[in-house]
Design a protein around this motif. Structure first.
Motif: not given
Length: 377
Positions: A60-67, A234-240, A296-302, A335-341
């Motif tokens: 699945q495609t997961l994203t790291r986000t900032v609420r 620092s994770e937020v960028r214009v265009g996200q 959505e500050v970062e995306s992880y496909p597949d 294990l790899g990245a953790a998606f705590a949210d």
């Protein structure tokens, strides 16, 4: 006599043998089973799991986000102010009315403005006549001067008179232009296509210059001003991209985009303002509504990811319980990245698509346990 004794002895011996056999049988039943007997004992019944307690592995495609959260406001807001002073003869626009750029939404009484324009034009015409006469006088003085009849002083005076009148004419022309503009400004027009959000005056009301008459907003694009903690800015960028839920829209999720980021943090807080642009072509959103969502500050496909409760650990490391062939197996994983949210953990290695994994928090389950799964999708 001897026969009776033999018969009694036989009876006694038979009774003793029977009692011994019975005692030996009871002792055998009470003794613990041997290893061979234990190995031949029937296996205990397996565990039955519900379909909701397991999951089939699928990328699945997961994203790291900032609420974030904030209020939605129209991106474009225009105040319509009075450019002239006077009495309002007509106010035609109401709050909520849609208007187009250049549409007349109010009118001032123009009697005084037309009189002022007429006076300015009359004065200008008189001064233009004087200028024409001065030009003619100058031309005559030049001809007489060439013939030796007119003096040099008379020529210079005629030139000065003409120059003075030309300056006065230019001043009066400016006055006429101002009077015409004031007459044009007596018609109050919408500055752009939009909706009237505020009306501050009524017909017959006298207002001075720069009084706010209306406020017009463009609802085609909304803006959400949200606060992001300095620890995550620092994770937020214009265009996200962002997914936002706005109150009053029945839980509808709208797409947004980071348009601008403030250069400094808000005074007295550990947060930075971030401005999100939200298309609103259908006009369903309104100003002042509260919005919540995630950038959505970062995306992880597949990615193969499991709930945190599915990950188990022992002295050999991390593993999961995989159901194969009606039995639970200890499956080591990396294990790899953790998606705590989202409560998920990436499994970088050890699993393949289609594997059936126990994901429910069932700490008593152990590897090598027979298992049946009900309602597995």
């Amino acid at each position: 006599m001897a026969g009776r004794l033999r018969t009694g002895l036989i009876v006694v011996l038979l009774a003793g043998g029977l009692a011994g056999a019975i005692g030996w049988s009871r002792a055998r039943e009470a003794a613990p089973p041997t290893a061979q007997q234990a190995s031949q004992a029937p296996v205990a019944a397996g565990v039955e799991l519900a379909g909701a307690e397991v999951s089939k592995v699928a990328p699945q495609t997961l994203t790291r986000t900032v609420r974030v959260s904030g209020s939605a406001e129209p991106r474009r807001v225009g105040a319509v102010n009075a450019q002239v002073s006077g009495q309002l003869a007509e106010v035609s626009a109401e709050v909520g009315d849609k208007v187009t750029a250049g549409e007349v939404i109010a009118r001032f009484d123009t009697v005084v403005l037309r009189s002022a324009l007429a006076a300015q034009e009359a004065t200008l015409e008189a001064k233009q006549a004087q200028r024409r006469l001065a030009a003619s006088t100058l031309e005559r003085s030049r001809r007489l001067g060439s013939a030796g009849i007119s003096s040099e002083a008379a020529l210079l005076q005629a030139e000065a008179e003409l120059l003075s009148l030309e300056a006065e004419v230019r001043g009066l022309e400016a006055g006429v232009a101002d009077a015409r503009k004031a007459l044009g400004d007596a018609e109050v027009k919408a500055p752009f296509d939009g909706t009237v959000s505020q009306r501050s005056v009524e017909p017959g009301q006298s207002v001075p210059v720069n009084t706010e008459l209306f406020q017009v907003v463009d609802l085609n694009e909304m803006q959400i001003e949200a606060l992001v903690p300095t620890s995550r800015i620092s994770e937020v960028r214009v265009g996200q991209r962002a997914q936002m839920r706005i109150e009053g829209s029945a839980g509808r999720v709208v797409e947004a985009k980071v348009a601008r980021i403030a250069p400094v943090a808000v005074a007295g807080s550990r947060a930075v303002r971030v401005f999100l642009s939200v298309p609103n072509g259908e006009g369903l959103l309104r100003g002042g509504l509260f919005a919540t969502g995630e950038i959505e500050v970062e995306s992880y496909p597949d990615v193969i990811a499991l709930p945190s409760a599915a990950i188990r650990r022992d002295e050999e490391g991390a593993f999961v319980l995989a159901a194969r062939g009606g039995r639970l197996h200890r499956q080591p994983v990396q294990l790899g990245a953790a998606f705590a949210d989202r409560g998920l953990v990436e499994v970088a290695r050890g699993l393949a698509e289609g594997d059936v994994i126990v994901t429910a928090p069932l700490p008593d389950l152990k590897p090598d346990t027979d298992v049946t799964i009900a309602d597995l999708g």
